[in-house]
Design an enzyme around this catalytic site. Sequence first.
Site, PDB file in Angstrom:
ATOM      1  N   SER A 241      99.505 -44.775  27.200  1.00  0.00           N
ATOM      2  CA  SER A 241      99.210 -44.466  28.589  1.00  0.00           C
ATOM      3  C   SER A 241      99.856 -43.139  28.978  1.00  0.00           C
ATOM      4  CB  SER A 241      99.757 -45.598  29.451  1.00  0.00           C
ATOM      5  OG  SER A 241      99.053 -45.719  30.651  1.00  0.00           O
ATOM      6  N   CYS A 400     120.652 -53.159  45.809  1.00  0.00           N
ATOM      7  CA  CYS A 400     122.087 -53.182  45.517  1.00  0.00           C
ATOM      8  C   CYS A 400     122.411 -52.628  44.146  1.00  0.00           C
ATOM      9  CB  CYS A 400     122.593 -54.601  45.635  1.00  0.00           C
ATOM     10  SG  CYS A 400     122.329 -55.233  47.273  1.00  0.00           S
TER      11      CYS A 400
HETATM   12  N1  LLP Z   1      93.401 -50.912  28.233  1.00  0.00           N
HETATM   13  C1  LLP Z   1      94.426 -51.573  27.705  1.00  0.00           C
HETATM   14  C2  LLP Z   1      94.197 -52.510  26.605  1.00  0.00           C
HETATM   15  C3  LLP Z   1      95.720 -51.378  28.193  1.00  0.00           C
HETATM   16  O1  LLP Z   1      96.740 -52.030  27.661  1.00  0.00           O
HETATM   17  C4  LLP Z   1      95.929 -50.465  29.270  1.00  0.00           C
HETATM   18  C5  LLP Z   1      97.253 -50.231  29.813  1.00  0.00           C
HETATM   19  C6  LLP Z   1      94.807 -49.799  29.808  1.00  0.00           C
HETATM   20  C7  LLP Z   1      93.556 -50.041  29.260  1.00  0.00           C
HETATM   21  C8  LLP Z   1      94.920 -48.846  30.961  1.00  0.00           C
HETATM   22  O2  LLP Z   1      95.671 -47.732  30.665  1.00  0.00           O
HETATM   23  P1  LLP Z   1      95.782 -46.522  31.706  1.00  0.00           P
HETATM   24  O3  LLP Z   1      94.420 -45.852  31.800  1.00  0.00           O
HETATM   25  O4  LLP Z   1      96.172 -47.090  33.015  1.00  0.00           O
HETATM   26  O5  LLP Z   1      96.803 -45.638  31.136  1.00  0.00           O
HETATM   27  N2  LLP Z   1     103.240 -49.829  33.342  1.00  0.00           N
HETATM   28  C9  LLP Z   1     103.075 -48.575  32.622  1.00  0.00           C
HETATM   29  C10 LLP Z   1     101.706 -48.464  31.992  1.00  0.00           C
HETATM   30  C11 LLP Z   1     101.387 -49.590  31.046  1.00  0.00           C
HETATM   31  C12 LLP Z   1      99.980 -49.528  30.546  1.00  0.00           C
HETATM   32  C13 LLP Z   1      99.601 -50.814  29.899  1.00  0.00           C
HETATM   33  N3  LLP Z   1      98.273 -50.842  29.395  1.00  0.00           N
HETATM   34  C14 LLP Z   1     103.333 -47.425  33.578  1.00  0.00           C
HETATM   35  O6  LLP Z   1     103.675 -47.678  34.724  1.00  0.00           O
HETATM   36  O7  LLP Z   1     103.247 -46.277  33.192  1.00  0.00           O
END
Ligand code: LLP
Length: 474
Positions: A241, A400
Site C-alpha cells: 500500500s 494519555c
Molecule cells: N486489496 C487488498 C487485498 C488489500 O489487502 C488492500 C489493503 C487493498 C486492496 C487496498 O489497498 P490500498 O489501495 O488502500 O492501498 N492501514 C494501512 C493500509 C493497509 C492496507 C491493507 N490492505 C495504512 O493506513 O496505511
Amino acid sequence: MSEERNPADSLPVGSLVCPEPSERPDLWPWTTRRNEDGVLEIGGVPLTVIAQDFATPAFVLDHDDLAGRARVWSSAMAEEFWDGYGMSGGDAFYAGKAFLSSDVARTVVSEGMGVDTASLGEMTLALRAGVDPALIGLHGNNKLDDEIVLALQAGIHRIFIDSMDEVAQIERIAGRMGVTAPVMVRLKSGIHAGGNEYIATAHEDQKFGVSLADGQALEVVRAIREADHLEFLGLHSHIGSQIVGTQAFVEAARIVLEFAARLRDDLGVAVGAIDLGGGVGIAYTGDDEVPTPPVEVARALAAQVRQTCQERDLPIPHVSVEPGRSIAGPAMVTVYRVGVIKDVGLPGGRVRRYIAIDGGMSDNIRPALYGAQYTATLANRLPDFEGAGSVRCRIVGKHCESGDIVIHDVDLPGDIRQGDLLAVPATGAYGYSMSSNYNMLTKPGVVLAQGGAARWIIRPQTIEDLLATDEGLK
Ligand code: LLP
C-alpha cells in the site's frame, strides 16, 4: 517531510506550511476552496458551519470527490482493458477497508465499481447497503466459517483463497451447503513494495498469500481443481500500500501472468481472470509527490498484460484492481478544534508550540503506527503568515500518552489560538476505519458535504453507545 534536521534544536529545517487547496489540489478534496471570508469550504459547506452545526472533531467527506475518483478508476479500467482492443474487460473493486459506510458503498457502485470486503462486518454492510452480491469479493488470511457461509449464501462474486488450509475449509462448507464456491488464489509475488514494512504484503516472510517460490501456489491450484465444490476463476496479487509510480504493479502483473502460463503448461488450467490488488499511493503533505493518476496505472498494466500474454501465447484474462486509499484518502479531511496551547523550549533557544486538539490517536492512529506524516491548516480564517509570523507546531491529541501526535511538525501562523479550527487533509483512508475508543473517547462521525448541504453519514458515537456493551452497567 524533510529528513534534514538541525541538531541544535531538533526542529526540521525549511518551510512546513500546509499547501492551500489552490496550490496542491491533489492534497485536498476536489471541491475545497477558501471563500471570501477566508473560511475553508468543502462541497459548498464552510467548515465553520460543520463545526458549529455538527461537531468537532469530524471527518468531512466530499461526495463529488469520492464519486469522481471511483468513476475515474472504473472508467480507466474499462477503457484500458476494453474488448475492442482484444482485451476481455477490466473492473475496479473499491477496497472497503479504507473506509466503508452504506453511502460510500452505494456511491462507488453507482460509479461502476464493485466492493472488496475482508470481514463479516464489511461484507454484511455491503450486502445491507444493497450492493449486488455479484459485485462483492471476500478477502482474509484467516476466514471464519461464518464469513464463508455468508459469502456462499449471498452468492458473492469471488472468494480469495489465501492458504492450503482454506481450500479444505471452503470445500467442506460449500459441499455441506450444496453449492459451488467461485475462488481466486492470492499469490505471494515476491515483490516488496509499499510505504511501510507493515503494509507491504507480497514478500515471502509475511502472512498473506501462497508462495510461488516454494511451489505452494501450484499445489493450491491443483487442489482447487480436484475439489468438487470449488470453481477456479483465477489469480490475485496485492503487493502493498502507498506505492508510488507504476513499476512495482507492472512487475507484479508480469509475475502473475508467468504463473498463469505455468499453470497452463503444468496443469492444463486456464486462468480466466487476474486481480492486481490495490496500493496506489496518495499525497499527505506538500513534500509528497503528486500521485500517479489511475489511468496511468491502468495503462501501464494493460501494456504489460498485452505483452506477457503475447510472449506466452496466453489468452488475455479479465483484469481487475482493488484501490482503496486512492479513492477514499483525498476525499476526506478531519476538522478539529484547537484547545490547549503550550510552548516548549528546545535547546538552542527555539520553541516548539504544542497545539492540543479535541481528538488524536483514536481518530488517526497512522502517525503513531506507521510514522505517517500529515499537515494542517487553519480552517476558520485565512492563515496570516505575513502579519502574525510563523511558528513551528506539533499537533497533539488528548490521549494519555506522549506518542499521541497527529502531526509532528507543521508551520502555523503565530496568532493561532484556542477555538481556531484545524483541517487535516487526506484522512479519508484508514482514518475512521482504524479509529478506536482508546481512553473511552467516543468515535467522531463522518459528515458528507455536497452542493452546499451537509449531513451525517455516520453519526458520532455517544457515551451511551460506548457504555452499551458493559454488562455491569445494565
Ligand atoms: N486489496 C487488498 C487485498 C488489500 O489487502 C488492500 C489493503 C487493498 C486492496 C487496498 O489497498 P490500498 O489501495 O488502500 O492501498 N492501514 C494501512 C493500509 C493497509 C492496507 C491493507 N490492505 C495504512 O493506513 O496505511
